[in-house]
Design a protein around this motif. Structure first.
Motif, PDB file in Angstrom:
ATOM      1  N   SER A   1       0.820  -1.218   0.000  1.00 31.88           N
ATOM      2  CA  SER A   1       0.000   0.000   0.000  1.00 31.88           C
ATOM      3  C   SER A   1       0.851   1.265   0.000  1.00 31.88           C
ATOM      4  O   SER A   1       0.412   2.304  -0.471  1.00 31.88           O
ATOM      5  CB  SER A   1      -0.950   0.007   1.206  1.00 31.88           C
ATOM      6  N   LEU A   2       2.069   1.170   0.535  1.00 33.53           N
ATOM      7  CA  LEU A   2       2.986   2.311   0.533  1.00 33.53           C
ATOM      8  C   LEU A   2       3.662   2.506  -0.815  1.00 33.53           C
ATOM      9  O   LEU A   2       4.227   3.558  -1.090  1.00 33.53           O
ATOM     10  CB  LEU A   2       4.084   2.122   1.587  1.00 33.53           C
ATOM     11  N   GLY A   3       3.654   1.445  -1.626  1.00 30.49           N
ATOM     12  CA  GLY A   3       4.328   1.499  -2.908  1.00 30.49           C
ATOM     13  C   GLY A   3       5.642   0.758  -2.940  1.00 30.49           C
ATOM     14  O   GLY A   3       6.376   0.828  -3.925  1.00 30.49           O
ATOM     15  N   MET A   4       5.974   0.042  -1.857  1.00 28.60           N
ATOM     16  CA  MET A   4       7.195  -0.770  -1.832  1.00 28.60           C
ATOM     17  C   MET A   4       6.823  -2.157  -2.340  1.00 28.60           C
ATOM     18  O   MET A   4       6.296  -2.986  -1.601  1.00 28.60           O
ATOM     19  CB  MET A   4       7.784  -0.841  -0.418  1.00 28.60           C
ATOM     20  N   ARG A   5       7.087  -2.379  -3.625  1.00 27.98           N
ATOM     21  CA  ARG A   5       6.649  -3.616  -4.270  1.00 27.98           C
ATOM     22  C   ARG A   5       7.832  -4.429  -4.741  1.00 27.98           C
ATOM     23  O   ARG A   5       8.812  -3.856  -5.207  1.00 27.98           O
ATOM     24  CB  ARG A   5       5.729  -3.259  -5.436  1.00 27.98           C
ATOM     25  N   PRO A   6       7.769  -5.733  -4.606  1.00 22.22           N
ATOM     26  CA  PRO A   6       6.679  -6.516  -4.031  1.00 22.22           C
ATOM     27  C   PRO A   6       6.719  -6.478  -2.495  1.00 22.22           C
ATOM     28  O   PRO A   6       7.773  -6.635  -1.876  1.00 22.22           O
ATOM     29  CB  PRO A   6       6.924  -7.941  -4.550  1.00 22.22           C
ATOM     30  N   GLY A   7       5.554  -6.253  -1.929  1.00 19.55           N
ATOM     31  CA  GLY A   7       5.437  -6.091  -0.479  1.00 19.55           C
ATOM     32  C   GLY A   7       5.935  -7.279   0.310  1.00 19.55           C
ATOM     33  O   GLY A   7       6.560  -7.115   1.363  1.00 19.55           O
ATOM     34  N   HIS A   8       5.681  -8.499  -0.177  1.00 16.53           N
ATOM     35  CA  HIS A   8       6.108  -9.683   0.572  1.00 16.53           C
ATOM     36  C   HIS A   8       7.629  -9.738   0.694  1.00 16.53           C
ATOM     37  O   HIS A   8       8.158 -10.149   1.721  1.00 16.53           O
ATOM     38  CB  HIS A   8       5.556 -10.974  -0.064  1.00 16.53           C
ATOM     39  N   LEU A   9       8.335  -9.281  -0.301  1.00 14.39           N
ATOM     40  CA  LEU A   9       9.795  -9.257  -0.259  1.00 14.39           C
ATOM     41  C   LEU A   9      10.295  -8.169   0.691  1.00 14.39           C
ATOM     42  O   LEU A   9      11.163  -8.413   1.533  1.00 14.39           O
ATOM     43  CB  LEU A   9      10.343  -9.016  -1.676  1.00 14.39           C
ATOM     44  N   HIS A  10       9.734  -6.987   0.599  1.00 11.73           N
ATOM     45  CA  HIS A  10      10.186  -5.868   1.433  1.00 11.73           C
ATOM     46  C   HIS A  10       9.812  -6.060   2.895  1.00 11.73           C
ATOM     47  O   HIS A  10      10.560  -5.632   3.777  1.00 11.73           O
ATOM     48  CB  HIS A  10       9.664  -4.548   0.876  1.00 11.73           C
ATOM     49  N   ALA A  11       8.700  -6.704   3.170  1.00 12.79           N
ATOM     50  CA  ALA A  11       8.337  -6.997   4.555  1.00 12.79           C
ATOM     51  C   ALA A  11       9.389  -7.908   5.185  1.00 12.79           C
ATOM     52  O   ALA A  11       9.820  -7.689   6.320  1.00 12.79           O
ATOM     53  CB  ALA A  11       6.957  -7.652   4.617  1.00 12.79           C
TER      54      ALA A  11
ATOM     55  N   PRO B   1       5.016   4.667  -5.637  1.00 16.54           N
ATOM     56  CA  PRO B   1       3.929   5.157  -4.784  1.00 16.54           C
ATOM     57  C   PRO B   1       2.591   5.107  -5.499  1.00 16.54           C
ATOM     58  O   PRO B   1       2.530   5.240  -6.718  1.00 16.54           O
ATOM     59  CB  PRO B   1       4.334   6.596  -4.466  1.00 16.54           C
ATOM     60  N   PRO B   2       1.543   4.890  -4.729  1.00 16.02           N
ATOM     61  CA  PRO B   2       0.214   4.895  -5.341  1.00 16.02           C
ATOM     62  C   PRO B   2      -0.079   6.263  -5.943  1.00 16.02           C
ATOM     63  O   PRO B   2       0.361   7.284  -5.436  1.00 16.02           O
ATOM     64  CB  PRO B   2      -0.730   4.594  -4.172  1.00 16.02           C
TER      65      PRO B   2
END
Length: 180
Positions: free
Chosen positions: A50-60, A169-170
């Motif tokens: 949602s913040l625009g850090m994609r892919p989210g699963h990797l950045h998390a 970013p969105p």
């Protein structure tokens, strides 16, 4: 120069240890919380998306691992300039993706916490972790100007590279369409 008001070596080492034993575990807990609290790692991944850090699963996963590793290294006084680089890099990304434009104060979602942690990372990297650290025990001595450059320039370079590569970013809401 009047040296009688300067701290003794033991006082300096105690102060550095106290700082490391507060900042390190608190920072590591942020990584732990991304994995275990709230929506856990899947929720953190959705938030990153949602913040625009994609892919989210990797950045998390990278953010959680980075915070755990950085906090642990700060607490132990191990590879301190690189841990300082982690503080600077992670906090620079947090500033840019979450807090930029919100002002200084954290109660307004501001960036003061990011700034303070980044400054602590640079200060520890520059001063060194002290004699009561793993760096000292195994003979790692990268403090001074080298530690300063590793932590500040390295952290900012990593953050800039990460943001340039992955931050999308969105799009802002179309206010004309919303008004109709």
């Amino acid at each position: 120069m009047d040296t009688e008001n300067l701290p003794t070596l033991d006082q300096l080492n105690f102060g550095l240890l106290a700082l490391r034993l507060v900042v390190g575990p608190v920072f590591a807990f942020h990584g732990f919380a991304k994995i275990t609290r709230g929506g856990k790692l899947d929720g953190t991944a959705r938030w990153f998306d949602s913040l625009g850090m994609r892919p989210g699963h990797l950045h998390a996963r990278f953010a959680a691992a980075g915070e755990l590793a950085t906090g642990t290294c700060i607490a132990l006084g191990f590879l301190t300039p690189f841990a300082g680089m982690g503080l600077v890099g992670l906090m620079a990304v947090a500033f840019w993706t979450v807090h930029k434009g919100s002002g200084l104060l954290v109660f307004n979602n501001g960036w003061e916490y990011n700034l303070v942690l980044g400054a602590i990372g640079v200060a520890l990297a520059t001063i060194g972790a002290g004699e009561w650290s793993l760096d000292n025990a195994i003979g790692i001595d990268l403090n001074g100007p080298v530690g300063f450059v590793i932590s500040l320039a390295g952290g900012l370079a990593i953050a800039a590279g990460l943001l340039a590569t992955f931050y999308r970013p969105p799009a802002p809401a179309d206010t004309a369409a919303d008004a109709a």
